[in-house]
Design a protein around this motif. Sequence first.
Motif, PDB file in Angstrom:
ATOM      1  N   SER A 175       0.808  -1.214   0.000  1.00 49.60           N
ATOM      2  CA  SER A 175       0.000   0.000   0.000  1.00 49.60           C
ATOM      3  C   SER A 175       0.836   1.255   0.000  1.00 49.60           C
ATOM      4  CB  SER A 175      -0.897   0.016   1.233  1.00 49.60           C
ATOM      5  OG  SER A 175      -1.519  -1.217   1.399  1.00 49.60           O
TER       6      SER A 175
ATOM      7  N   ALA B 155      -2.286   6.853   3.023  1.00 44.53           N
ATOM      8  CA  ALA B 155      -3.292   5.801   2.884  1.00 44.53           C
ATOM      9  C   ALA B 155      -4.067   5.541   4.155  1.00 44.53           C
ATOM     10  CB  ALA B 155      -2.622   4.505   2.431  1.00 44.53           C
TER      11      ALA B 155
ATOM     12  N   GLU C 299      -7.912   2.311   1.849  1.00 43.55           N
ATOM     13  CA  GLU C 299      -7.070   2.402   0.658  1.00 43.55           C
ATOM     14  C   GLU C 299      -6.154   1.192   0.547  1.00 43.55           C
ATOM     15  OE1 GLU C 299      -5.452   6.341   0.938  1.00 43.55           O
ATOM     16  OE2 GLU C 299      -7.479   7.128   0.745  1.00 43.55           O
ATOM     17  N   CYS C 300      -5.744   0.657   1.692  1.00 45.21           N
ATOM     18  CA  CYS C 300      -4.951  -0.575   1.688  1.00 45.21           C
ATOM     19  C   CYS C 300      -5.757  -1.698   1.048  1.00 45.21           C
ATOM     20  CB  CYS C 300      -4.616  -1.018   3.123  1.00 45.21           C
ATOM     21  SG  CYS C 300      -3.277  -0.144   3.856  1.00 45.21           S
TER      22      CYS C 300
ATOM     23  N   ARG D 254      -6.081  -1.259  -2.590  1.00 50.39           N
ATOM     24  CA  ARG D 254      -4.809  -1.586  -3.234  1.00 50.39           C
ATOM     25  C   ARG D 254      -4.726  -3.074  -3.567  1.00 50.39           C
ATOM     26  NH1 ARG D 254      -1.874   1.842  -5.559  1.00 50.39           N
ATOM     27  NH2 ARG D 254      -1.148   0.327  -7.044  1.00 50.39           N
TER      28      ARG D 254
END
Lengths: 214, 211
Positions: free
Chosen positions: A170, B95, B99-100, B103
């Motif tokens: 990430s 992040a 958002e992780c 991803r």
Amino acid sequence: MELGESDHRMLASVRSAKQMGLLSCRTCHQIHVQSMEQLRCVQCGRKLQQRKTNSVTRSWMLLAAAMLAYFPAILFPITVIQTSAGKTNSALISRVIDLWLAGDGLVALLMLATSVMFPLAKIVSLAVLLLSVERRSIWHLRKKTRLFRFLEIVSRWTMLDVFVVILLTSFVQAGNIAKIIPGPGILSFSAVVLLTMIASRTFDSRLLWDSLDE
Amino acid sequence: METIGKDGVKESAWIEEARREDVIACRYCDGIHLRMALLPGEAAICLRCDSILYRNDMKQRDVRLSLVLAAIAFFIISNVYPIAEISIQGVKVEATIWECIDRMNVEHMVLLSLFLVATTIVFPLAEMSMMAFSLIRKDGKKRRPSGRLVLFLNSLRPWSMIEIYMLGMLVTFGKVSSMASVIPGVAAVSMALLVVILAGMLAFDFSDLWN
């Protein structure tokens, strides 16, 4: 008859519930009569079971699956690092070897211990416990129970490697400079951890002690 | 009543009188023990296998409820704010936990993203809200929360991996710090506090929720 440590304490007339014809509810610990098996607990409504159903069979199956998943987990790459210089596939084993060759012996050993050896140790421990039940062994029963309790607590923390890869993916997203993406090995690794976790939950440690009572 | 015992009648009488709350079987070795009164802070240990049978922890409902509510608050904060801001040679990446997850979807690791959602969002939230719900309902009209609820709650506990996510964060920060600048975000702090609260909640005994 080898009993292990402190034999006299174990023989101090502690009977098992099963021996006394009793049944304990798993969630609320309410005691019932054995004939109430398969009926509902009077206090919390849960279905009563003397021992976890097919505990040994189910645990062996899960453990076998974990053993199969272990090899791809270690050998297949878990991260793929893309830099301006090109792609680097990195499996756990190769990372350890690279670190060792780069002179970072201490970190290499640490990584070997936690990421490679520890899941293996979990699998071996569960296998030992299962074999123990099948062979009706009464060797070091307390140590084995302690091992089981340890496994229960520590199991989830083996997932750490997976979370680190997820977070690295990430954050390290600087386009062409450096980019990390998860490799195929990560799914096998997660599988090993999850399978050993479920295997230790399906295993009923009371079966170990049933061998003592017989 | 029939029991398999040497003393026959004597054991029947003991069991007969001591049936309900007085007898407990060890979770790990099935050994039968008589319940005893414990001083606050004490724990009863199985004679056979040395595991803890039951404890006498603090049971103040008010403290537990506020702990659970605080945990939920920190949880929400951890979801909304970014975990950290990492700059690699000038390229900034900020992040949040969502958002992780996103991803992972982008990288075609859908299973991993589902796993992440489940273990760091769904399960902890479910556990905390059910706990809060049970604690609030406890003094209401219906004294006993559904047994199935408590059962489900207990089975979820090992699958809530938010503490491990937290540790993963720290390890990642450490690893990346050599080649990038790491600025921990609000979520990092609130997650750390959440972990502390969760650890603190372990000190409280929740088994009285169904008594």
